[in-house]
Scaffold this motif. Structure first.
Motif, PDB file in Angstrom:
ATOM      1  N   ASN A  25       0.825  -1.215   0.000  1.00 58.79           N
ATOM      2  CA  ASN A  25       0.000   0.000   0.000  1.00 58.79           C
ATOM      3  C   ASN A  25       0.855   1.259   0.000  1.00 58.79           C
ATOM      4  O   ASN A  25       0.579   2.213  -0.729  1.00 58.79           O
ATOM      5  CB  ASN A  25      -0.942   0.020   1.217  1.00 58.79           C
ATOM      6  N   VAL A  26       1.900   1.270   0.814  1.00 57.69           N
ATOM      7  CA  VAL A  26       2.793   2.432   0.870  1.00 57.69           C
ATOM      8  C   VAL A  26       3.479   2.621  -0.486  1.00 57.69           C
ATOM      9  O   VAL A  26       3.599   3.750  -0.985  1.00 57.69           O
ATOM     10  CB  VAL A  26       3.815   2.292   2.014  1.00 57.69           C
ATOM     11  N   LYS A  27       3.919   1.529  -1.096  1.00 62.72           N
ATOM     12  CA  LYS A  27       4.590   1.595  -2.409  1.00 62.72           C
ATOM     13  C   LYS A  27       3.647   2.207  -3.454  1.00 62.72           C
ATOM     14  O   LYS A  27       4.060   3.049  -4.259  1.00 62.72           O
ATOM     15  CB  LYS A  27       5.028   0.186  -2.820  1.00 62.72           C
ATOM     16  N   VAL A  28       2.391   1.804  -3.440  1.00 65.15           N
ATOM     17  CA  VAL A  28       1.401   2.316  -4.393  1.00 65.15           C
ATOM     18  C   VAL A  28       1.205   3.817  -4.214  1.00 65.15           C
ATOM     19  O   VAL A  28       1.199   4.582  -5.185  1.00 65.15           O
ATOM     20  CB  VAL A  28       0.064   1.554  -4.246  1.00 65.15           C
ATOM     21  N   LYS A  29       1.063   4.257  -2.976  1.00 67.16           N
ATOM     22  CA  LYS A  29       0.828   5.684  -2.726  1.00 67.16           C
ATOM     23  C   LYS A  29       2.071   6.521  -3.029  1.00 67.16           C
ATOM     24  O   LYS A  29       1.967   7.657  -3.493  1.00 67.16           O
ATOM     25  CB  LYS A  29       0.339   5.913  -1.295  1.00 67.16           C
ATOM     26  N   LYS A  30       3.266   5.965  -2.809  1.00 68.49           N
ATOM     27  CA  LYS A  30       4.490   6.677  -3.186  1.00 68.49           C
ATOM     28  C   LYS A  30       4.560   6.836  -4.704  1.00 68.49           C
ATOM     29  O   LYS A  30       4.944   7.890  -5.201  1.00 68.49           O
ATOM     30  CB  LYS A  30       5.725   5.964  -2.640  1.00 68.49           C
ATOM     31  N   LEU A  66      -4.157  -0.139  -4.368  1.00 76.04           N
ATOM     32  CA  LEU A  66      -3.677  -1.518  -4.395  1.00 76.04           C
ATOM     33  C   LEU A  66      -4.813  -2.450  -4.797  1.00 76.04           C
ATOM     34  O   LEU A  66      -5.910  -2.379  -4.252  1.00 76.04           O
ATOM     35  CB  LEU A  66      -3.137  -1.913  -3.015  1.00 76.04           C
ATOM     36  N   PHE A  67      -4.547  -3.309  -5.758  1.00 76.61           N
ATOM     37  CA  PHE A  67      -5.512  -4.299  -6.217  1.00 76.61           C
ATOM     38  C   PHE A  67      -5.134  -5.679  -5.679  1.00 76.61           C
ATOM     39  O   PHE A  67      -5.971  -6.402  -5.167  1.00 76.61           O
ATOM     40  CB  PHE A  67      -5.576  -4.284  -7.745  1.00 76.61           C
ATOM     41  N   ASN A 107       6.979 -10.116  -5.024  1.00 77.19           N
ATOM     42  CA  ASN A 107       7.691  -9.064  -5.770  1.00 77.19           C
ATOM     43  C   ASN A 107       6.836  -8.408  -6.853  1.00 77.19           C
ATOM     44  O   ASN A 107       7.362  -7.755  -7.742  1.00 77.19           O
ATOM     45  CB  ASN A 107       8.977  -9.618  -6.399  1.00 77.19           C
ATOM     46  N   LYS A 108       5.521  -8.584  -6.772  1.00 79.82           N
ATOM     47  CA  LYS A 108       4.620  -8.001  -7.769  1.00 79.82           C
ATOM     48  C   LYS A 108       3.481  -7.264  -7.073  1.00 79.82           C
ATOM     49  O   LYS A 108       3.031  -7.679  -6.006  1.00 79.82           O
ATOM     50  CB  LYS A 108       4.039  -9.082  -8.676  1.00 79.82           C
ATOM     51  N   ILE A 109       3.043  -6.193  -7.727  1.00 78.07           N
ATOM     52  CA  ILE A 109       1.903  -5.421  -7.236  1.00 78.07           C
ATOM     53  C   ILE A 109       0.993  -5.137  -8.424  1.00 78.07           C
ATOM     54  O   ILE A 109       1.471  -4.755  -9.500  1.00 78.07           O
ATOM     55  CB  ILE A 109       2.353  -4.093  -6.580  1.00 78.07           C
ATOM     56  N   GLU A 129      -2.660  -1.647 -13.731  1.00 77.66           N
ATOM     57  CA  GLU A 129      -1.236  -1.830 -13.984  1.00 77.66           C
ATOM     58  C   GLU A 129      -0.774  -3.062 -13.234  1.00 77.66           C
ATOM     59  O   GLU A 129      -1.291  -3.361 -12.156  1.00 77.66           O
ATOM     60  CB  GLU A 129      -0.416  -0.641 -13.466  1.00 77.66           C
ATOM     61  N   ASP A 130       0.209  -3.745 -13.787  1.00 80.99           N
ATOM     62  CA  ASP A 130       0.916  -4.751 -12.995  1.00 80.99           C
ATOM     63  C   ASP A 130       2.394  -4.410 -13.016  1.00 80.99           C
ATOM     64  O   ASP A 130       2.933  -4.013 -14.037  1.00 80.99           O
ATOM     65  CB  ASP A 130       0.596  -6.186 -13.412  1.00 80.99           C
ATOM     66  N   TRP A 131       2.979  -4.505 -11.848  1.00 82.10           N
ATOM     67  CA  TRP A 131       4.368  -4.107 -11.622  1.00 82.10           C
ATOM     68  C   TRP A 131       5.169  -5.293 -11.106  1.00 82.10           C
ATOM     69  O   TRP A 131       4.708  -6.028 -10.245  1.00 82.10           O
ATOM     70  CB  TRP A 131       4.460  -3.019 -10.566  1.00 82.10           C
TER      71      TRP A 131
END
Length: 151
Positions: free
Chosen positions: A13-18, A74-75, A80-82, A106-108
């Protein structure tokens, strides 16, 4: 908290908002630093790789997409994937400054150091009236109530 894999729900969640905040800053050089130098992208029908391509792509994006405001949520995630659902609004400088909203996913995939090494984006633009905008000036994109019909 580490923002490198493996992810927890909290760190994802933090990674998504950053990422959301970074993209809302609209600085292609700064954004490109969040990706590995050989990162590969698919953005709709555009395929690219590497920092120079990312910077060029984003520069052209924001030459077209004025008044850009983005929200990411976040979905799903793995080690190692978001996966992210997103919405953004912009005025299309190539189409008479009409307001549009993009809906997408998106997929990361991330390298061990936490930089993104792969990004795939699928999105659809919908023309909207200015009165239908969610992300107006002064509004916190995270506080906008997006109804279930738009998720």
């Amino acid at each position: 908290m580490s923002l490198a894999p493996p992810f927890t729900k909290e760190s994802a969640n933090v990674k998504v908002k950053k990422a959301q905040d970074l993209w809302n800053g609209q600085n292609p050089k700064v954004i490109a630093k969040a990706y590995t130098p050989d990162s590969i992208w698919r953005n709709r029908s555009t395929f690219l790789s590497g920092s120079a391509d990312i910077e060029d792509f984003l520069t052209k994006k924001w030459e077209k997409e004025k008044s850009y405001r983005l929200r990411k949520e976040l979905f799903a995630f793995t080690e190692n994937k978001i996966a992210v659902q997103f919405w953004y609004e912009y005025q299309d400088s190539h189409d008479g400054m009409k307001w549009k909203r993009c809906y997408g996913l998106e997929d990361w995939t991330f390298a061990e150091d936490g930089k993104m090494c792969k990004r795939q984006m699928s999105g659809n633009d919908v023309e909207i009236d200015e009165s239908a905008r969610w992300f107006t000036d002064g509004v916190d994109v995270n506080e906008v109530d997006i109804s279930e019909a738009h998720w």
